[in-house]
Enzyme design. Structure first.
Site, short mmCIF file in Angstrom:
data_model
loop_
_atom_site.label_atom_id
_atom_site.label_comp_id
_atom_site.label_asym_id
_atom_site.label_seq_id
_atom_site.Cartn_x
_atom_site.Cartn_y
_atom_site.Cartn_z
N ASN A 1 -10.25 -1.99 90.39
CA ASN A 1 -10.30 -3.15 91.37
C ASN A 1 -9.96 -2.87 92.83
O ASN A 1 -8.95 -2.45 93.07
CB ASN A 1 -9.74 -4.29 90.80
CG ASN A 1 -10.33 -5.18 89.80
OD1 ASN A 1 -11.41 -5.23 90.05
ND2 ASN A 1 -9.55 -6.25 89.13
N ASP B 1 -4.63 3.28 97.40
CA ASP B 1 -4.39 2.49 96.02
C ASP B 1 -4.22 3.07 94.74
O ASP B 1 -4.87 2.97 93.52
CB ASP B 1 -5.80 1.57 95.52
CG ASP B 1 -5.65 0.30 94.61
OD1 ASP B 1 -4.45 0.25 94.17
OD2 ASP B 1 -6.65 -0.25 94.46
N HIS C 1 -5.16 -8.59 98.57
CA HIS C 1 -6.25 -8.15 97.62
C HIS C 1 -7.31 -9.05 97.42
O HIS C 1 -7.04 -10.34 96.76
CB HIS C 1 -5.66 -7.92 96.19
CG HIS C 1 -6.51 -7.43 95.27
ND1 HIS C 1 -6.08 -6.44 94.35
CD2 HIS C 1 -7.49 -8.05 94.67
CE1 HIS C 1 -7.07 -6.44 93.43
NE2 HIS C 1 -7.92 -7.44 93.66
N HIS D 1 0.86 2.53 93.98
CA HIS D 1 1.52 1.95 92.75
C HIS D 1 2.55 3.00 92.08
O HIS D 1 1.97 3.58 91.56
CB HIS D 1 0.67 1.35 91.88
CG HIS D 1 -0.28 0.16 92.49
ND1 HIS D 1 0.10 -1.09 92.42
CD2 HIS D 1 -1.46 0.36 92.86
CE1 HIS D 1 -0.87 -1.81 93.13
NE2 HIS D 1 -1.80 -1.01 93.62
N LEU D 2 3.71 2.64 92.42
CA LEU D 2 4.69 3.66 91.75
C LEU D 2 5.12 3.43 90.43
O LEU D 2 5.76 4.01 89.81
CB LEU D 2 6.06 3.88 92.69
CG LEU D 2 5.71 4.65 94.24
CD1 LEU D 2 6.95 4.56 95.03
CD2 LEU D 2 5.09 5.88 94.02
#
Lengths: 324, 433
Positions: free
Chosen positions: B277, B304, B178, B62-63
Site C-alpha cells: 500500500n 517503506d 499516507h 517500519h521497525l
C-alpha cells in the site's frame, strides 16, 4: 495440454480446448456403458480441496475421477484446521505429504490455485478461484454449445472448435465479480466466437484492456443478434449495495424475460452456470424452454472433468486406457 | 576506537563528486584528501571503484517494535538498514501500541540507542491512529520528534486534518500523510486497472490517493502549515505536487524504490510479496515518478520497509497484509531505476541529505546525518560499489522477515561498507555486530 496444471483457460489455448473436448467425447461414450468406468487412473489419487463450499462442482469432479478409477480424497474447509489458524501453505503441504497426484482447488480468493502450485508437486486444477477463473466450467460450456450446434445440424459429428467461428455469444450480468465470465471470455474467443459483455458499468470490470470483447449496458440492443445468451449468476447481496439498486430493477434491465426471449433469433441457445435464480436472471418459463441447456451443462461437466484429469494425469503413461 | 582510513574511493556529497581518501577518528571525519597515508594502527577500508557518500537516511521504516517483534525488531531492522547503507531511519508509529505518547516514543528511542543505525521516531497524529483525537504533539515534539503521521492509514476526517495542521504549525513540526481515501480504496488489494480486472482482484483506484492529496494541498494552502507526502505512487500525484510547489506551498514528497521499479503486472503471479500500500501501479505511473524525482518534484526516496512474518504472507492474496522489505535493496534498485536520468550526486541527494533535512537530522538542524564528507563532519558514511552484481536471496537478508519483491532477481550495485558514528558497522557486506 501445455502444462502440468489447469489454472486458467489461457493455459490451454484453442488446441488444448479442442483436445479436451475430443477426449470428453470418449467419456460420454463410456458413460453409456453398463459399467461406466475405465482403469485409466487406477492407482492415482485425486484430492479435492474445497475451501469454499460447492457440492455440485465437488461431486462433479469426484464422479469424474471415480469413472477413471482414481482414488478420491476429499478435504472441506469446515472440517479442517484452517479454522484453527493453520496457514494455507501448511494445509496444502500436509495434504501433499499424504501423496496425491492431483489437487482440485476451490477457494473464495482469486489466485489460490496458482499459489498452491508452489507448495505441492501434484497437478493443480482450478475448480473456481474467487473472481478470477473457473476453467472447467468454461470447458463444459464450450462442450455443451458444440453439442447443441451439432444436434441443430442433425448430426452427432461435431466440427469441434470450428463450430464457434462467427458465433455471437452474449455474457449477461455481473461480469465484474464472475470467474465464469473470465474463463468463458477466454475460451469462447479462443475458439473464434464474438463475445459481447452486457452489464451496467457497476458490474463491468473497471478495465477491459486486452479483453477480446465488445461491451454494452443495453441488453435489448444486442438480443436479436445473439446465437447464445449466457446468463451469469447475480449474488443477491450485490443488490442494495451501491452496485445495484435492487433485484427487480436488475430483472427489468438484464433478466431474460419472456418478452426478450421472444426477440431471440430462432435456435438461439440459453445458458446459465447455476444455481439459477428464477425470476431474477431468467423468467421461470424461459428456463424450461427447449432452448435452455442448463441441465445439459451439468451432465457434460462430468465428461469434461474426466477429460481434464485424464490429460493431466493419465495421458502420458496410459494412452489406450479408455478402451480397456 | 581505532582510526579508520577509507581509501581509494570517489567522494559524493552535496559539494559534488571527486576522488579522495577519508580519515575517520572517533565519531568524526578528521581529514579528506586526494591521498592520505594510513596512520599507525588505523584500520584501512578499501573503497577502490566505490562511491564514498554520507550515509543514507530513510524517512519511512517500519521497525515493528513494539508489538510485532516476530516480523522485525529495532535491532534487526537497523542491521538491515546498515547493510543497505543507511545510517539513520525514521521509525513509523503504527506499532502495537502505536507511538502516540511520550512514554512509548522514549521506549523506541531507547531501543535504538545501541542499534546499527540512528533511530529517529515519527509519532502518530491521532491517538491510536484512530483518526479521532490529536496526540500530545507538543510533548512529543519536546523529545525531538519532528514528523507526525498515522501512516498505514490516512487521516480521513478533513476537519480533523485541518485542526491537526493548525496545531502542528504552531509547534514547527511536520505532518506526513499516507494519502488514501478509504471510501474509494476500501476492499482493494492492488491497483485498479487492467491487471486487477483480469486477475479478479478488487482494486484501489489511483483516485483514492490523489483525492486525499488534493484535499491536503488545499488544507496546506489554507493553514500554511508544512506537509510531507509519503510514498506517492501515481502520475496524477506527481502532477498535483508539481503544481503545489510551483505555487509555493510548503510541501515535500517521497517515493519508494518499489514504485520506481515495479508495476501491477507483477501481481499476475498472485505472489503476496507484491502486495503493498499504495499498490504497484502502471508503467506510466512509474515513468512519471522517475521524472518527478529527476526534476525534484519528489524530494526523497523512502523505503517503506514493511516486514511481515512469512506465515502472514503465505495466505491468499486478498488476506495477506500489504508491505514489502526495502532497506537492503533500496540503493541498488534506485540507482538502476534512475540510471541515465540522475547522476550520483542527485541519487545520494534523494537518499541522504534531502531526507535528512526533511526529518531534521541534518547538521543545520543540529543533527549528524546527510554529510558533508568533510573534516569536522560526523562519520556517518556509506561505501557503495555501483558495479557489483548480486542476486537477492531472501534467506540471507538481515531482516527478520522475507517479504522482498526482488527475491531471486539480479541487482547491480551493492553496499560494501557502512560507518556509523565512526564505527565500521558493515565491512565487505557483512554486519559487524
Amino acid at each position: 495440454m501445455n502444462d502440468r496444471h489447469l489454472l486458467s483457460i489461457a493455459d490451454l489455448g484453442r488446441e488444448g480446448i479442442e483436445d479436451v473436448m475430443r477426449t470428453a467425447d470418449s467419456f460420454r461414450e463410456v458413460a453409456g456403458r453398463s459399467i461406466p468406468r475405465v482403469p485409466a487412473l487406477r492407482g492415482k489419487t485425486v484430492a479435492t480441496l474445497f475451501f469454499e463450499a460447492s457440492t455440485r462442482t465437488r461431486l462433479s469432479f469426484e464422479t469424474a475421477a471415480k469413472r477413471l478409477s482414481a482414488d478420491v480424497m476429499s478435504f472441506a474447509a469446515s472440517s479442517s484446521s484452517l479454522e484453527k489458524g493453520e496457514s494455507l501453505r501448511d494445509t496444502v503441504e500436509t495434504i501433499d505429504a499424504m501423496g496425491v497426484d492431483a489437487m482440485v482447488v476451490r477457494h473464495r480468493s482469486s489466485g489460490v490455485p496458482a499459489q498452491v502450485t508452489a507448495w505441492t508437486s501434484a497437478c493443480v486444477i482450478n475448480a473456481g478461484d474467487g473472481q478470477h477463473e473457473h476453467p472447467t466450467q468454461a470447458l463444459l460450456d464450450c462442450y455443451t454449445i458444440r453439442e447443441a450446434l451439432a444436434q441443430r445440424r442433425g448430426t452427432e459429428d461435431s466440427q469441434n472448435g470450428a463450430d464457434f467461428a462467427g458465433l455471437r455469444i452474449g455474457i449477461v450480468g455481473d461480469v465484474k465479480h464472475s470467474r465464469v465470465a473470465r474463463s468463458n471470455v477466454l475460451a469462447f474467443s479462443a475458439l473464434g466466437a464474438e463475445v459481447v459483455l452486457v452489464a451496467p458499468r457497476t458490474l463491468m470490470p473497471p478495465s477491459l484492456d486486452g479483453w477480446p470483447v465488445k461491451a454494452t449496458a443495453d441488453l435489448d440492443s444486442v438480443i436479436p443478434d445473439l446465437d447464445v445468451v449466457y446468463l451469469l449468476r447475480i449474488q443477491a447481496e450485490r443488490a442494495g449495495q451501491v452496485l445495484l439498486p435492487n433485484l427487480d430493477e436488475y430483472h427489468e434491465r438484464y433478466g431474460l424475460t419472456r418478452e426478450r426471449s421472444n426477440r431471440l433469433a430462432a435456435g438461439a441457445l440459453v445458458m446459465h452456470p447455476g444455481p439459477m435464480i428464477r425470476g431474477v436472471e431468467i423468467a421461470p418459463e424461459v428456463a424450461d424452454l427447449p432452448s435452455s441447456l442448463v441441465t445439459r451443462q451439468v451432465r457434460n461437466g462430468v465428461f469434461i472433468r474426466s477429460a481434464v484429469l485424464f490429460h493431466l494425469l493419465g495421458a502420458a503413461d496410459s494412452g489406450e486406457a479408455i478402451d480397456a | 576506537m581505532p582510526e579508520v582510513l577509507i581509501r581509494g574511493g570517489t567522494i559524493v556529497d552535496e559539494q559534488g563528486e571527486r576522488r579522495g581518501d577519508v580519515l575517520v577518528s572517533g565519531v568524526g571525519i578528521v581529514a579528506v584528501d586526494s591521498t592520505i597515508d594510513a596512520p599507525a594502527g588505523a584500520a584501512v577500508v578499501d573503497a577502490g571503484g566505490c562511491i564514498v557518500a554520507p550515509g543514507l537516511v530513510d524517512l519511512h521504516t517500519h521497525l515493528r517494535e513494539p508489538g510485532a517483534e516476530v516480523a522485525e525488531t529495532v535491532e534487526t531492522g537497523c542491521r538491515a538498514a546498515s547493510l543497505g547503507g543507511y545510517t539513520a531511519v525514521v521509525a513509523m508509529p503504527n506499532t502495537e501500541p502505536a507511538i502516540d505518547n511520550p512514554s512509548i516514543a522514549r521506549d523506541v528511542l531507547e531501543l535504538g540507542r545501541n542499534a546499527l543505525a540512528q533511530v529517529a521516531v515519527a509519532a502518530a497524529i491521532t491517538v491510536g491512529r484512530q483518526g479521532v483525537h490529536l496526540t500530545p504533539m507538543a510533548e512529543l515534539a519536546a523529545l525531538g520528534i519532528h514528523l507526525f503521521t498515522d501512516d498505514g492509514a490516512g487521516v480521513q476526517d478533513a476537519s480533523l486534518m485541518r485542526q491537526a495542521l493548525e496545531y502542528a504549525g504552531d509547534l514547527g513540526i511536520v505532518l506526513a500523510q499516507h494519502c488514501q481515501d478509504d471510501s474509494l480504496a476500501a476492499g482493494g488489494h492492488m491497483h485498479e486497472g487492467a491487471w486487477s480486472s483480469r486477475l479478479g482482484i478488487a482494486g484501489q483506484p489511483a483516485l483514492a490517493e490523489e483525492s486525499m492529496l488534493a484535499r491536503d494541498l488545499a488544507l496546506v494552502r489554507l493553514t500554511r502549515s508544512p506537509m510531507h507526502f509519503l510514498h506517492l505512487s501515481t502520475a496524477g500525484s506527481v502532477e498535483l505536487v508539481r503544481r503545489a510547489k510551483a505555487e509555493g506551498l510548503p510541501v515535500t514528497a517521497e517515493v519508494t524504490p518499489h514504485h520506481l521499479s515495479l508495476t501491477h503486472a507483477e501481481v499476475a503471479s498472485y505472489d503476496s510479496a507484491f502486495k503493498v500500500n499504495p499498490p504497484l501501479r502502471e508503467e506510466a505511473d512509474v515513468e512519471a515518478l522517475r521524472v518527478g524525482l529527476e526534476q525534484g518534484v519528489i524530494d526523497a526516496v523512502a523505503t517503506d520497509h514493511a516486514p511481515h512474518a512469512p506465515e502472514k504472507k503465505q495466505v491468499p492474496f486478498d488476506e495477506a497484509p500489504p508491505g514489502m522489505l526495502g532497506l537492503e535493496t533500496a540503493l541498488a534498485v534506485v540507482s538502476s531505476a534512475m540510471s541515465g536520468r540522475l547522476g550520483w550526486v542527485d541519487i545520494f541527494a534523494a537518499c541522504s541529505w534531502r531526507p535528512a533535512r526533511i526529518g531534521r537530522l541534518d547538521p543545520a538542524s543540529g543533527g549528524r546525518q546527510g554529510g558533508p564528507v568533510a573534516p569536522g563532519a560526523a562519520a556517518n558514511l556509506v561505501v557503495f560499489d555501483p558495479t557489483a552484481e548480486w542476486s537477492v536471496d531472501p534467506s540471507r537478508l538481515a531482516s527478520r522477515s522475507r517479504n522482498t519483491p526482488y527475491a531471486g532477481r539480479q541487482l547491480t550495485g551493492k553496499v560494501r561498507h557502512t560507518l556509523l558514528e565512526g564505527e565500521p558497522v558493515v565491512i565487505d557486506g557483512e554486519a559487524q555486530r
